[in-house]
Structure formats: C-alpha cells, structure tokens
Design a protein around this motif. Structure first.
Motif, PDB file in Angstrom:
ATOM      1  N   UNK A  97      24.980  -1.894  98.655  1.00  0.00           N
ATOM      2  CA  UNK A  97      25.052  -0.913  99.743  1.00  0.00           C
ATOM      3  C   UNK A  97      24.560   0.446  99.269  1.00  0.00           C
ATOM      4  N   UNK A  98      24.979   0.838  98.060  1.00  0.00           N
ATOM      5  CA  UNK A  98      24.533   2.110  97.494  1.00  0.00           C
ATOM      6  C   UNK A  98      23.018   2.116  97.287  1.00  0.00           C
ATOM      7  N   UNK A  99      22.492   1.021  96.748  1.00  0.00           N
ATOM      8  CA  UNK A  99      21.059   0.935  96.439  1.00  0.00           C
ATOM      9  C   UNK A  99      20.215   0.911  97.711  1.00  0.00           C
ATOM     10  N   UNK A 100      20.549   0.011  98.634  1.00  0.00           N
ATOM     11  CA  UNK A 100      19.729  -0.142  99.845  1.00  0.00           C
ATOM     12  C   UNK A 100      19.916   1.047 100.790  1.00  0.00           C
ATOM     13  N   UNK A 101      21.147   1.569 100.879  1.00  0.00           N
ATOM     14  CA  UNK A 101      21.371   2.768 101.690  1.00  0.00           C
ATOM     15  C   UNK A 101      20.641   3.967 101.115  1.00  0.00           C
ATOM     16  N   UNK A 102      20.669   4.098  99.779  1.00  0.00           N
ATOM     17  CA  UNK A 102      19.941   5.188  99.124  1.00  0.00           C
ATOM     18  C   UNK A 102      18.444   5.053  99.304  1.00  0.00           C
ATOM     19  N   UNK A 103      17.924   3.824  99.187  1.00  0.00           N
ATOM     20  CA  UNK A 103      16.489   3.587  99.400  1.00  0.00           C
ATOM     21  C   UNK A 103      16.089   3.900 100.840  1.00  0.00           C
ATOM     22  N   UNK A 104      16.988   3.592 101.793  1.00  0.00           N
ATOM     23  CA  UNK A 104      16.723   3.899 103.201  1.00  0.00           C
ATOM     24  C   UNK A 104      16.600   5.410 103.411  1.00  0.00           C
ATOM     25  N   UNK A 105      17.503   6.182 102.819  1.00  0.00           N
ATOM     26  CA  UNK A 105      17.438   7.646 102.944  1.00  0.00           C
ATOM     27  C   UNK A 105      16.196   8.200 102.242  1.00  0.00           C
ATOM     28  N   UNK A 106      15.836   7.634 101.073  1.00  0.00           N
ATOM     29  CA  UNK A 106      14.614   8.051 100.391  1.00  0.00           C
ATOM     30  C   UNK A 106      13.385   7.731 101.235  1.00  0.00           C
ATOM     31  N   UNK A 107      13.433   6.607 101.960  1.00  0.00           N
ATOM     32  CA  UNK A 107      12.317   6.244 102.840  1.00  0.00           C
ATOM     33  C   UNK A 107      12.180   7.233 103.995  1.00  0.00           C
ATOM     34  N   UNK A 108      13.312   7.674 104.552  1.00  0.00           N
ATOM     35  CA  UNK A 108      13.253   8.677 105.625  1.00  0.00           C
ATOM     36  C   UNK A 108      12.640   9.984 105.116  1.00  0.00           C
ATOM     37  N   UNK A 109      13.021  10.389 103.898  1.00  0.00           N
ATOM     38  CA  UNK A 109      12.412  11.578 103.298  1.00  0.00           C
ATOM     39  C   UNK A 109      10.913  11.357 103.070  1.00  0.00           C
ATOM     40  N   UNK A 110      10.552  10.132 102.712  1.00  0.00           N
ATOM     41  CA  UNK A 110       9.155   9.832 102.385  1.00  0.00           C
ATOM     42  C   UNK A 110       8.245   9.879 103.600  1.00  0.00           C
ATOM     43  N   UNK A 359      33.015   6.814  92.247  1.00  0.00           N
ATOM     44  CA  UNK A 359      32.317   8.062  91.926  1.00  0.00           C
ATOM     45  C   UNK A 359      30.832   7.929  92.259  1.00  0.00           C
ATOM     46  N   UNK A 360      30.253   6.766  91.976  1.00  0.00           N
ATOM     47  CA  UNK A 360      28.828   6.549  92.258  1.00  0.00           C
ATOM     48  C   UNK A 360      28.537   6.636  93.751  1.00  0.00           C
ATOM     49  N   UNK A 361      29.434   6.120  94.583  1.00  0.00           N
ATOM     50  CA  UNK A 361      29.239   6.198  96.042  1.00  0.00           C
ATOM     51  C   UNK A 361      29.255   7.648  96.515  1.00  0.00           C
ATOM     52  N   UNK A 362      30.226   8.429  96.010  1.00  0.00           N
ATOM     53  CA  UNK A 362      30.298   9.837  96.377  1.00  0.00           C
ATOM     54  C   UNK A 362      29.040  10.571  95.920  1.00  0.00           C
ATOM     55  N   UNK A 363      28.691  10.369  94.651  1.00  0.00           N
ATOM     56  CA  UNK A 363      27.536  11.054  94.074  1.00  0.00           C
ATOM     57  C   UNK A 363      26.258  10.693  94.829  1.00  0.00           C
ATOM     58  N   UNK A 364      26.100   9.403  95.172  1.00  0.00           N
ATOM     59  CA  UNK A 364      24.898   8.961  95.875  1.00  0.00           C
ATOM     60  C   UNK A 364      24.717   9.666  97.205  1.00  0.00           C
ATOM     61  N   UNK A 365      25.795   9.747  97.983  1.00  0.00           N
ATOM     62  CA  UNK A 365      25.703  10.365  99.316  1.00  0.00           C
ATOM     63  C   UNK A 365      25.365  11.849  99.223  1.00  0.00           C
ATOM     64  N   UNK A 366      26.088  12.592  98.391  1.00  0.00           N
ATOM     65  CA  UNK A 366      25.905  14.055  98.395  1.00  0.00           C
ATOM     66  C   UNK A 366      24.660  14.483  97.618  1.00  0.00           C
ATOM     67  N   UNK A 367      24.283  13.720  96.573  1.00  0.00           N
ATOM     68  CA  UNK A 367      23.086  14.101  95.818  1.00  0.00           C
ATOM     69  C   UNK A 367      21.831  13.858  96.646  1.00  0.00           C
ATOM     70  N   UNK A 368      21.804  12.756  97.404  1.00  0.00           N
ATOM     71  CA  UNK A 368      20.674  12.515  98.305  1.00  0.00           C
ATOM     72  C   UNK A 368      20.611  13.593  99.386  1.00  0.00           C
ATOM     73  N   UNK A 418      35.852  14.760  98.901  1.00  0.00           N
ATOM     74  CA  UNK A 418      35.460  13.491  98.280  1.00  0.00           C
ATOM     75  C   UNK A 418      35.031  13.727  96.830  1.00  0.00           C
ATOM     76  N   UNK A 419      34.400  14.884  96.559  1.00  0.00           N
ATOM     77  CA  UNK A 419      34.018  15.206  95.184  1.00  0.00           C
ATOM     78  C   UNK A 419      35.225  15.436  94.300  1.00  0.00           C
ATOM     79  N   UNK A 420      36.200  16.179  94.831  1.00  0.00           N
ATOM     80  CA  UNK A 420      37.446  16.430  94.102  1.00  0.00           C
ATOM     81  C   UNK A 420      38.185  15.118  93.849  1.00  0.00           C
ATOM     82  N   UNK A 421      38.263  14.292  94.868  1.00  0.00           N
ATOM     83  CA  UNK A 421      38.957  13.001  94.786  1.00  0.00           C
ATOM     84  C   UNK A 421      38.299  12.114  93.724  1.00  0.00           C
ATOM     85  N   UNK A 422      36.961  12.069  93.723  1.00  0.00           N
ATOM     86  CA  UNK A 422      36.239  11.224  92.768  1.00  0.00           C
ATOM     87  C   UNK A 422      36.460  11.707  91.338  1.00  0.00           C
TER      88      UNK A 422
END
Length: 507
Positions: A97-110, A359-368, A418-422
């Motif tokens: 979910x993290x990988x494909x969701x992140x790739x989807x957001x990168x595709x929208x940016x692209x 932590x990776x899920x939180x980081x993925x959403x906010x860093x993207x 979510x960042x504090x929680x992670x």
C-alpha cells in the motif's frame, strides 16, 4: 502404462494464485502497455500515457482490498506447501500500500512535470520505467526466498537509475544517475556475495528454511555463514541510505526530476527497509547478536549525520529546499532503523517491526506532501531555494498551511499529531528493548531537527520580498497535495489506526 517421468513432471508444476500476485502484476502489465502505446500515440496526446499509468497504479492499489481477508501464498514447494516464494500477509499488504500509493502520488506529480518539461523527458519511456520500478517495489515485501528478494530489488532499482538520468542534455542529471548507479551496483554486488555464502552454508534460499538451518551449520562452514550474514547486511545498508552509505542521496535528489526525488525518498526507503526486515527478522533471527548492535550503531550514526547535514543547508543556496529534504530523509532513515535494531533485543519482534512500518506510513504520506508543495514552488522558482518559500502564505495560503503541517509532522510537533505519535512509538520500541542510549541519541536528534523544520515553517509566513507571486496549481498537482494533506490530517485525528493496522500478524 504411463512413464515414471510423467508423475515427476506433474509434481514440479506449481499453481499460481493470480489474486495474490495481482498488485505487482497490474503495474508491470500497464507499464508494458504504455511502452507499446507510445509508438502509436501522437505527440500532442502523450498526456494519455500519463493518465493511463495513474489509473493502472490506482487499480493495482485497489487490488490490495480483496487480499485483506487472510494470508495467501503462491509459488510454493510441491513437497512442502508451507515453504513459498511469494506470501501476501499483513506485512506485505501494508508495504505494498505504501509503495503503490506512493508511486500513484509520484505519478500525479509527474503528469505536471512532464508537461512543464517541454519534451526534455521522453514520456513513453518515463512511464514505463516508473511502472516497472513500482512493480519491483511491490514484489519485494512479498518475497520469501533470497533469489526473488534480489530480483525484486533490482527490478525496483534499475529503472530508477534511468529515471534519474532521463532528462536530455542535463549534466547534473547524468552525474546524479551515475552516482546512484555506482553506489547501488556496489550494494547489489555485496548483497549477492553475502547471499551466495548463506546459500553455500545452508543449501537453501527460502527465508524460513535459512532461519532453521543456519543455526546448525557445520563447524567448517560457520565462518562462511557469518561472513555471508555481514555482507548481506552491508548490502541492504546501502539500499536504505544508512550512513556511511548515504553519499549519493543529496546529489541524486537534486539531479533527478522532482517527482522521482519524491519517489526515491519514500519508495526507495520502503524497498530497502522491507528487504532488511525480511533478511534480519525472518531469515536470520539466530544472528540477532550480530545485526542488532550493528543496526543500532547505524541508526545512531544515520540520524545524527542526516540531521546535521540538513542543519548546515544555506537558505540562499541553489536547490537548498531539495537538499534539505534529502538530508532530512537520511535523518528519518535513522529513526526507521531504530525499531529493527530493537527487534534483536525485544521479546516481541513483531511489535518492534510494527513500529517501523507505522513510522514508514507516516513518513511516506507527509514527505510526499512536502515534495508536492516543492514541485509547485519549483514551477516558478527553478532554483528551488529555501529562501524562495518566504511569504508563500501571501501567494498560496492553502499550500503554505499544508507545507507547514507536513514539516511539523516530520518534526513531531502538534498539530502534526501523527508525526509525534510515530516518534513516540519508535522511542518506546528502543526503551522497551533496553536501548536507552539509542533513545537518548534519538531525543537529541529530534531537538536538532526542530531547528531547521521550524525555521522553514516560519519562513512561509514572513512578509514576502516584493510583490507576492501567484502560483497556479494544475489539477494533478492539486490532487497530489490534497491527497497527502487529507491523509496526514486524518491520521493525526486518529493515529491509533496506524498502529492497529500494522501491529497484527506481520509474519
């Protein structure tokens, strides 16, 4: 009378669970379709390739839903159905979910980036490479043998080299791709050497069988097995951009198209960390006394060097915003390593690994999200300096507020709950495992990171120099910023959902 060869041939045929392998398969098939379609689509209609890729990644992500009802495995040994090469369990689904969701957001940016590039980037090849890399990244967390793990790792990495250096006639892009390529090839060579030693000493590539057999290796092969473990860990440390194997990160992020920098910052890390988790916790739990201290030391070194590197960025330097995010991602990699190291000392390895995944899920959403706003500013400020963000609130209030929110999440401050929680989750994993010294180093690094995150956040609301420049936000970019914003805010409203989702039956 049937020949004896016929039953033997029949026994070697493996059944394929097509539903289990659907997410990476859809991404790969759509990538091939886009590459072929590129030959027939007119130049003025190339945008269709981008939207086809976006739809394909959305479909691959949605195919995770039917897999939530239980673990599924395929490509299993005919003599032992419990030993398989591909397993879609809860750990696999969360990372996919993290990988494909992140790739989807990168595709929208692209979609926007390719339109702005004015033919500097070949569209058909770009989308094919992005989808191929996403397919490999989605395959990796499901891999349960070392051969499939390495193949998935390379399918995710090789297209990424080309994506970094794809821009025509751009020396900076070519140099970044070369650094990325050389470091990654070195990592792969070291990993393959380590895996070959592990195979030679155990006689198997399946992770669960390696875990059983490596404890009872013949005395003459004991040194070979130990060397294999160390080399495999070093190879994956390269992939996770852990210090001292991080030197390629800042230049690669600056030289790559911005959507690819965003992609590497999240999907590249997800690939490295999921591979590291599978190798350490699943295949080599009996060597926890080797990889536990090593990963703890790497975590301390990585978070410290990453945060100090981000702290040293000058606001007026060209591309300083992207460089700051690059060094920040190195620091965040250090935090992600903490629970994996803690798994070596903890009685509950699954809970520790759940902290890393949360932590990776939180980081993925906010860093993207932060990269999406950087892509917006970069459309009018090509040098993308931190100083270019001064007064962003005056010209684009919503983008400024969302970037402030993303930065506060990365810092671990309210309202970025979510960042504090992670961070608290990772911190508690270290304390519960008896790694008090690592928890202290993490606390110091969180304080160091507060300075540069808050400095950037404050700049957004200062009075702009000169007339504020209005930012026109294209629809795909709007969608990417909105999706990350909604996800970050929703998770901050109910952070316990992340831990509940990741803290169940990881293996």
């Amino acid at each position: 009378m049937s020949s004896p060869a016929q039953p033997l041939a029949a026994s070697l045929v493996q059944s394929v669970d097509w539903l289990a392998i659907a997410p990476p398969t859809i991404a790969a098939v759509v990538g091939l379709l886009v590459l072929v379609a590129d030959l027939f689509v007119a130049e003025n209609r190339k945008t269709l390739l981008g939207w086809t890729s976006v739809v394909g990644l959305a479909a691959a992500t949605l195919m995770l839903l039917p897999l939530l009802d239980g673990d599924r495995s395929t490509f299993c040994l005919t003599g032992d159905a419990a030993v398989c090469s591909y397993t879609a369990d809860r750990f696999t689904l969360v990372i996919q979910f993290l990988v494909l969701g992140g790739a989807l957001l990168a595709a929208l940016l692209s979609v926007t980036a390719l339109k702005d590039a004015r033919k500097e980037l070949p569209e058909g090849e770009y989308w094919f490479l992005l989808l191929s890399s996403a397919a490999g990244a989605a395959l990796l967390p499901a891999s349960r043998d070392l051969a499939t793990l390495i193949v998935a790792l390379e399918v995710a990495s090789l297209p990424a080299f080309a994506l970094v250096g794809l821009r025509y006639g751009d020396r900076k892009s070519s140099e970044a791709a070369l650094k990325f390529f050389l470091s990654s090839v070195t990592a792969t060579a070291v990993s393959l050497m380590g895996i070959s030693f592990v195979y030679a000493s155990t006689g198997t590539l399946y992770l669960t069988q390696v875990a059983d057999r490596i404890q009872n290796v013949d005395g003459q092969l004991h040194t070979l097995a130990q060397t294999g473990v160390v080399l495999t860990l070093v190879g994956f440390a390269f992939k996770t951009a852990a210090v001292p194997f991080h030197f390629w990160v800042p230049d690669t992020y600056v030289g790559a198209p911005l959507p690819i920098a965003a992609y590497l910052s999240v999907i590249g890390k997800a690939v490295g960390f999921s591979g590291l988790i599978l190798v350490t916790v699943v295949a080599l739990p009996s060597y926890a006394d080797v990889w536990g201290p090593a990963l703890a030391a790497l975590a301390a070194l990585t978070m410290t060097v990453g945060n100090v590197g981000a702290l040293r960025q000058q606001a007026t330097r060209a591309y300083s915003a992207v460089r700051l995010l690059a060094w920040s991602s190195v620091g965040q990699a250090g935090y992600l390593l903490v629970p994996i190291a803690a798994a070596a000392y903890s009685g509950d390895a699954e809970k520790s690994i759940g902290s890393t995944v949360a932590y990776a899920l939180m980081y993925g959403a906010v860093n993207l999200g932060a990269f999406a706003v950087a892509a917006l500013v970069g459309r009018t400020k090509s040098l993308n300096r931190v100083s270019d963000y001064r007064g962003l609130y005056a010209s684009s209030p919503l983008s400024a507020l969302l970037l402030a929110f993303f930065l506060l999440c990365l810092a671990g401050l309210p309202p970025g709950i979510i960042g504090l929680f992670a961070k608290v989750t990772v911190f508690s994993a270290a304390v519960d495992a008896g790694l008090g010294w690592l928890a202290v180093i993490m606390a110091v690094n969180v304080v160091i990171a507060l300075f540069y995150y808050l400095q950037w956040t404050a700049l957004l609301f200062r009075a702009p120099e000169g007339e504020p420049e209005k930012h026109r936000v294209p629809a795909p970019l709007t969608a990417a910023i909105a999706l990350t914003g909604v996800l970050g805010i929703a998770l901050s409203g109910a952070p316990q959902l992340v831990l509940r989702f990741t803290d169940t039956a990881l293996f």
